[in-house]
Design a protein around this motif. Structure first.
Motif, PDB file in Angstrom:
ATOM      1  N   GLU B 326       0.831  -1.207   0.000  1.00  0.00           N
ATOM      2  CA  GLU B 326       0.000   0.000   0.000  1.00  0.00           C
ATOM      3  C   GLU B 326       0.861   1.251   0.000  1.00  0.00           C
ATOM      4  O   GLU B 326       0.507   2.255  -0.603  1.00  0.00           O
ATOM      5  CB  GLU B 326      -0.930  -0.014   1.204  1.00  0.00           C
ATOM      6  CG  GLU B 326      -2.167  -0.830   0.906  1.00  0.00           C
ATOM      7  CD  GLU B 326      -3.069  -0.978   2.097  1.00  0.00           C
ATOM      8  OE1 GLU B 326      -2.989  -0.138   3.017  1.00  0.00           O
ATOM      9  OE2 GLU B 326      -3.850  -1.941   2.105  1.00  0.00           O
ATOM     10  N   VAL B 327       2.000   1.172   0.689  1.00  0.00           N
ATOM     11  CA  VAL B 327       2.920   2.308   0.664  1.00  0.00           C
ATOM     12  C   VAL B 327       3.362   2.563  -0.774  1.00  0.00           C
ATOM     13  O   VAL B 327       3.467   3.707  -1.224  1.00  0.00           O
ATOM     14  CB  VAL B 327       4.157   2.018   1.553  1.00  0.00           C
ATOM     15  CG1 VAL B 327       4.983   3.269   1.713  1.00  0.00           C
ATOM     16  CG2 VAL B 327       3.727   1.487   2.895  1.00  0.00           C
ATOM     17  N   GLY B 328       3.612   1.471  -1.508  1.00  0.00           N
ATOM     18  CA  GLY B 328       4.022   1.597  -2.902  1.00  0.00           C
ATOM     19  C   GLY B 328       2.926   2.241  -3.738  1.00  0.00           C
ATOM     20  O   GLY B 328       3.188   3.127  -4.548  1.00  0.00           O
ATOM     21  N   THR B 329       1.674   1.798  -3.531  1.00  0.00           N
ATOM     22  CA  THR B 329       0.559   2.383  -4.276  1.00  0.00           C
ATOM     23  C   THR B 329       0.457   3.872  -3.991  1.00  0.00           C
ATOM     24  O   THR B 329       0.298   4.689  -4.910  1.00  0.00           O
ATOM     25  CB  THR B 329      -0.755   1.682  -3.877  1.00  0.00           C
ATOM     26  OG1 THR B 329      -0.580   0.284  -4.054  1.00  0.00           O
ATOM     27  CG2 THR B 329      -1.899   2.156  -4.724  1.00  0.00           C
ATOM     28  N   ALA B 330       0.560   4.244  -2.710  1.00  0.00           N
ATOM     29  CA  ALA B 330       0.481   5.663  -2.349  1.00  0.00           C
ATOM     30  C   ALA B 330       1.618   6.422  -3.015  1.00  0.00           C
ATOM     31  O   ALA B 330       1.425   7.539  -3.517  1.00  0.00           O
ATOM     32  CB  ALA B 330       0.535   5.820  -0.838  1.00  0.00           C
ATOM     33  N   ALA B 331       2.823   5.817  -3.053  1.00  0.00           N
ATOM     34  CA  ALA B 331       3.969   6.489  -3.664  1.00  0.00           C
ATOM     35  C   ALA B 331       3.731   6.697  -5.159  1.00  0.00           C
ATOM     36  O   ALA B 331       4.065   7.747  -5.701  1.00  0.00           O
ATOM     37  CB  ALA B 331       5.239   5.673  -3.438  1.00  0.00           C
ATOM     38  N   VAL B 332       3.151   5.694  -5.820  1.00  0.00           N
ATOM     39  CA  VAL B 332       2.853   5.838  -7.253  1.00  0.00           C
ATOM     40  C   VAL B 332       1.905   7.006  -7.464  1.00  0.00           C
ATOM     41  O   VAL B 332       2.115   7.856  -8.339  1.00  0.00           O
ATOM     42  CB  VAL B 332       2.211   4.552  -7.819  1.00  0.00           C
ATOM     43  CG1 VAL B 332       1.724   4.777  -9.242  1.00  0.00           C
ATOM     44  CG2 VAL B 332       3.181   3.403  -7.787  1.00  0.00           C
ATOM     45  N   MET B 333       0.855   7.074  -6.632  1.00  0.00           N
ATOM     46  CA  MET B 333      -0.138   8.137  -6.810  1.00  0.00           C
ATOM     47  C   MET B 333       0.495   9.507  -6.605  1.00  0.00           C
ATOM     48  O   MET B 333       0.297  10.424  -7.408  1.00  0.00           O
ATOM     49  CB  MET B 333      -1.306   7.923  -5.837  1.00  0.00           C
ATOM     50  CG  MET B 333      -2.116   6.687  -6.157  1.00  0.00           C
ATOM     51  SD  MET B 333      -3.158   6.147  -4.808  1.00  0.00           S
ATOM     52  CE  MET B 333      -4.496   7.312  -4.920  1.00  0.00           C
ATOM     53  N   PHE B 334       1.283   9.641  -5.543  1.00  0.00           N
ATOM     54  CA  PHE B 334       1.911  10.936  -5.269  1.00  0.00           C
ATOM     55  C   PHE B 334       2.856  11.304  -6.407  1.00  0.00           C
ATOM     56  O   PHE B 334       2.874  12.438  -6.884  1.00  0.00           O
ATOM     57  CB  PHE B 334       2.669  10.878  -3.937  1.00  0.00           C
ATOM     58  CG  PHE B 334       3.186  12.217  -3.497  1.00  0.00           C
ATOM     59  CD1 PHE B 334       2.396  13.063  -2.755  1.00  0.00           C
ATOM     60  CD2 PHE B 334       4.459  12.630  -3.844  1.00  0.00           C
ATOM     61  CE1 PHE B 334       2.851  14.301  -2.363  1.00  0.00           C
ATOM     62  CE2 PHE B 334       4.931  13.873  -3.465  1.00  0.00           C
ATOM     63  CZ  PHE B 334       4.117  14.709  -2.715  1.00  0.00           C
TER      64      PHE B 334
END
Lengths: 102, 488
Positions: B326-334
């Protein structure tokens, strides 16, 4: 006589995918590349309908109709772009379209 | 099928933004036809206003989250974030292209209609939770962008770029479709949650293996769309040849939507066979970063350099996808938000700096800009510094969260190689800054006009956003962290 099974359709579809891919990668004429892409889309359609029959659902057939529709729209735009190219460069050979490179 | 097949009102609300966009695009086409010879800039303003209205509708739809049309569409934080992102890219593109199109004598309503249709397609892509919808959204977006790339149809570079984009784009779409067909055959469904359930029950059996092969085919197709290596070869030609505002749009909007689809398909549908597809992402991330950065080093053409740098940035984002968290997903979005602002700004400004006919694209042609056009030079510097990832800019936090996510998932080597790559990247961006500020303008090159109107507003918005995300990343970060939990 062997009955035609789902597997036969899948092999046919795989063969079309292969022919289409080879066509895209090796042909010079852009119209033929376009036809090869259409072949791959036909492979997809055959696949979808074979699976739809096998699974006994209508989803695949509905999807196939969408694929056919979109393929037509795409071909129309593609040929339009090709005409623009021909007007500018008087060629439809992929390897003569080489203005942009490093 | 339930007897009553009419959608409920709340479902229509969840689909409202796309409805607005399609009506807006049609309205622009009609107005273009009935207004005759009048200047068409007002259609650009109408498109921007309509995209703003769609953004309001997306926020309104967010207040009633849930699915629509029997699970084909999902409105959640993830959808809303990406909807707003692609609308913002659309608005910035439209505003920055009015002046450009007038200069190139191509200011017609079709341009704005095509941008709106393409944004509508991207909006469908990011909101859909079903492979047929994803395919339709992808095609609505792609077909419009093929035309946009060749919009200046008397310019041989633009037509060439359109031909290349069209051929490779439709080839990629065909691969996505072939993958989808196999997923449907292996799991009996096109709905992402149902696919996940089917893959889970078949774990280790033949069906799961088939799904993994299908996932690889989809990876090839989507890899083309995001210009990740080894499927990146079209990107430099297309971004260089297309009109600059279009390159800005292509490198931000369709890419963000394709990454959203990547996340939805691979995290939701194939999340449970993650170890099987992780190597694909790993390899592609590494190749994209390396090829993108090293090829950009040797470019003398600024537009082509930015194109290669966008491949490198796709590589950084693929690093975060490899993290599978989920941290990775958030990083992609940001990162996609940060990247959209700085890259749209850089390409749009470059369209202005290359002067009429986009004839002056070399690095040396920017010499003396710092004294001749201080505002343009300052804005370009902000975008380039953010692309490097200098602190106090959006690019810094974007890279920081990506590499943090990768470290959290134990991808130490990928992180180290990624950081080395960003250091290489700094060189070619800084070279442009040096030429801009420390060299005298040459006599042969005509001076750059002052920034004005919509372009100025769009660029100021991009730079303000870039700095805001770099100095106060908190609010956006909170939102992406809350929205990063995808439906399982």
């Amino acid at each position: 006589m062997h009955p035609v099974t789902t597997a036969h359709y899948l092999w046919l579809s795989a063969a079309l995918l292969l022919i289409g891919t080879i066509g895209v990668l090796t042909r010079r004429n852009i119209v033929i590349i376009l036809m090869s892409i259409e072949l791959i889309l036909n492979a997809v359609t055959i696949n979808l309908i074979a699976f739809s029959k096998y699974l006994g659902q209508a989803h695949g057939q509905v999807f196939a109709i969408f694929v056919i529709t979109v393929a037509v729209a795409e071909a129309a735009v593609g040929l339009g772009i090709l005409i623009a190219l021909f007007r500018n460069k008087e060629t439809i050979l992929a390897d003569e379209v080489d203005l942009l490179k490093w | 099928m339930p007897g009553n097949s009419l959608p409920a009102a709340v479902e229509l609300v969840r689909f409202l933004p796309e409805t607005i966009l399609v009506l807006l695009g049609t309205l622009i086409m009609v107005l273009e036809a009935v207004t005759g010879d009048r200047p068409k800039t007002f259609l650009g303003h109408l498109a921007a206003a309509g995209l703003g209205l769609a953004a309001c509708a997306a926020v309104y739809a967010h207040s009633s989250p849930g699915e629509a049309f029997s699970g084909m569409l999902v409105v959640d934080g993830f959808t809303t974030f990406f909807r707003l992102l692609v609308y913002a890219v659309g608005i910035l593109t439209v505003l920055s292209s009015c002046q450009f199109l007038t200069r190139e004598r191509a200011n017609t309503g079709e341009f704005y209609a095509l941008v709106v249709f393409s944004v509508a397609g991207q909006s469908v892509m990011v909101a859909s939770h079903e492979l047929i919808m994803i395919f339709i959204g992808l095609e609505i977006s792609s077909i419009a962008t093929y035309v946009l790339a060749g919009f200046l149809r008397d310019d041989p570079r633009a037509t060439e770029s359109a031909v290349k984009y069209f051929l490779l784009g439709s080839f990629a779409t065909a691969f996505v479709l072939y993958g989808i067909a196999w997923i449907y055959g292996a799991t009996g469904s096109t709905e992402l949650t149902a696919i996940r359930a089917a893959v889970d029950t078949q774990a280790g059996r033949e069906g799961a293996m088939l799904a993994a092969v299908a996932a690889a085919l989809m990876f090839v197709g989507l890899g083309f769309k995001v210009s990740g290596a080894p499927f990146q070869m079209w990107a430099p030609d297309v971004y260089q040849g297309a009109p600059s505002p279009v390159s800005a749009f292509l490198s931000a909007g369709p890419k963000a939507a394709a990454f959203a689809v990547f996340l939805r398909v691979f995290e939701t549908a194939f999340g449970s066979i993650g170890p099987l597809w992780e190597p694909l992402f790993w390899i592609s991330a590494l190749l994209s970063m390396t090829i993108g950065n090293f090829a950009a080093l040797v470019q003398g053409n600024v537009k082509r350099m930015l194109a290669y740098s966008s491949i490198a940035h796709a590589g950084y984002i693929l690093v975060a996808l490899t993290a599978r968290s989920e941290v990775g997903t958030a990083a992609v979005m940001f990162y996609l938000a940060a990247y959209a602002l700085m890259n749209v700004g850089a390409f749009a400004l470059l369209g202005h700096l290359t002067r009429k006919g986009e004839r002056f694209q070399k690095v040396e042609d920017l010499a003396g800009l710092g004294s001749a056009q201080p505002l343009a030079a300052a804005l370009f510097s902000i975008f380039l510094l953010s692309l490097i990832g200098v602190p106090l800019t959006a690019g810094f936090f974007g890279k920081f969260y990506i590499f943090k996510a990768a470290l959290d998932s134990g991808l130490v080597w990928l992180t180290v190689l990624g950081l080395l790559n960003s250091a290489v990247g700094a060189y070619y961006y800084l070279r442009v800054l040096v030429v801009m500020y420390m060299r005298e303008a040459s006599e042969e090159v005509p001076p750059v006009e002052a920034l004005s109107g919509g372009l100025r507003a769009a660029l100021l918005a991009c730079s303000a956003g870039t700095l805001a995300l770099g100095i106060f990343p908190g609010p956006v970060l909170d939102f992406v962290n809350r929205s990063a939990t995808l439906i399982r």
